[in-house]
Design a protein around this motif. Structure first.
Motif, short mmCIF file in Angstrom:
data_model
loop_
_atom_site.label_atom_id
_atom_site.label_comp_id
_atom_site.label_asym_id
_atom_site.label_seq_id
_atom_site.Cartn_x
_atom_site.Cartn_y
_atom_site.Cartn_z
N PRO B 28 19.51 28.26 27.50
CA PRO B 28 20.29 27.90 26.30
C PRO B 28 21.01 29.09 25.68
CG PRO B 28 18.03 27.06 26.15
CD PRO B 28 18.10 27.89 27.39
N GLY B 82 23.84 21.49 22.27
CA GLY B 82 23.50 21.26 23.67
C GLY B 82 24.42 22.00 24.62
N TRP B 93 21.24 12.94 25.90
CA TRP B 93 20.94 14.26 25.34
C TRP B 93 20.85 14.17 23.82
CZ3 TRP B 93 19.18 18.81 26.79
CH2 TRP B 93 19.27 19.87 25.86
N TRP B 96 17.94 20.13 21.66
CA TRP B 96 16.91 20.93 22.32
C TRP B 96 15.52 20.70 21.75
CZ3 TRP B 96 18.76 23.49 26.39
CH2 TRP B 96 20.10 23.89 26.39
N TRP B 97 15.39 19.93 20.65
CA TRP B 97 14.24 20.11 19.77
C TRP B 97 13.17 19.03 19.90
CZ3 TRP B 97 19.40 20.49 18.22
CH2 TRP B 97 19.86 21.80 18.09
#
Lengths: 215, 215
Positions: B28, B82, B93, B96-97
């Protein structure tokens, strides 16, 4: 989440005093000058007593605005509450802070002399006897899961340190102020290093923030 | 109380990059190592993603726990949300969490490509076009009187700085990390000094906190 007991924004002179000698109605900090001692906090945007807009938003402001963060009650010594000593002469005295005290939570004033609770705005003052552990238990219950602030003065903080009840301390040391006598927190911050980690953080404003937490 | 736009806990390398090159699902932060960049925050008691008890409660913890203090909404760039670029390929999607994002407020993701809002736990993601001033107006309304956090990445922060919409910034500089290329916040923090005061605060953990507020 543990309910911490936190000392926040407590100021001492370079020689470790939180207030000078001869505290009185006219001189709440005795021969110490609170204007000098607290100048770093008064200059910040988040100072609770600020009336004018503006103020700094740097390091000192982070510490000032953390004053109320997740705090559900305060414990203070009777000498922080007012200049009177011994039995209450009257109940007219309601603290230094006017009609809008900056606490906004229950406040537990430690005293051997009973007095009825009273409320000013959203702050209720209770007057409680008992040892530090007993007072902390009452304050924790009143804080409803939040942390408890230990407001001082120095003698009260020392009592709770002696009982090993303090979880974190923020003490701002004013290098330019030397008092020589008064209400002493420590001879040196090193006294706490056996039980606490410490970050020593010099602020651009001139004070040195000491941030302690349990080992 | 003014509703501030605040950058909080934004990390850059010693040479001013918030992320490296070639960001992807697997990386990331591109060639940057987030484990090194964010080590100071991950070590604190208040780190939002902390699962184990413990953690430090010194200077870095004050900055970490201020992350959510009086914040009512976040604005982030699409590249923080993302790794995809261009039109949305699918709506699977969701950032990230995981199922419990650490924001707990509405989040406004800036993108030219429309997508329906969705909610995970107490965080709702909205996908919005428009210029920074328009997006900020939406976020302010959603924040209901509280401040708005500007979450990054670096390009998004620069957009808002160029439009002179940022009120305060906390940027942690990692002196030991040099990236050479990537997503750049600044050549030097001095670039902001014409418009901002700045406290430069070295932390015992090794990072240097830069705390900016408007002149």
């Amino acid at each position: 989440m543990p309910q911490l007991l936190r000392v926040q924004n407590f100021n001492v002179s370079s020689d470790g005093f939180g207030a000078g000698e001869n505290q009185s109605l006219e001189r709440p900090f005795g021969h110490a000058d609170p204007g000098t001692m607290f100048a770093w906090a008064g200059a910040t945007a988040s100072w609770p007593n600020r009336t004018a807009p503006g103020g700094s938003r740097g390091l000192d402001d982070y510490l000032t605005r953390d004053f109320a963060h997740n705090i559900g009650a305060e414990i203070m010594g009777r000498n922080k509450f007012g200049p009177q000593r011994g039995p209450w002469q009257d109940h007219d005295w309601k603290g230094w802070w006017g009609e809008e005290p900056p606490f906004h939570t229950p406040v537990f004033v430690m005293t051997h002399h009973p007095r009825p609770s009273f409320t000013l705005s959203d702050t209720t003052f209770h007057f409680v006897g008992g040892d530090p552990a007993e007072v902390l238990a009452q304050a924790r219950e009143a804080a409803r899961g939040k942390d408890v602030r230990l407001g001082g003065g120095a003698a009260t903080i020392r009592q709770f340190l002696d009982a090993d009840l303090v979880d974190t301390l923020h003490v701002a040391v004013s290098p330019a102020v030397k008092l020589g006598s008064g209400s002493r927190l420590w001879e040196s911050p090193d006294e706490l290093l056996d039980r606490f980690h410490c970050d020593v953080v010099p602020s651009p404003s001139g004070v040195t923030h000491h941030l302690f937490w349990r080992r």
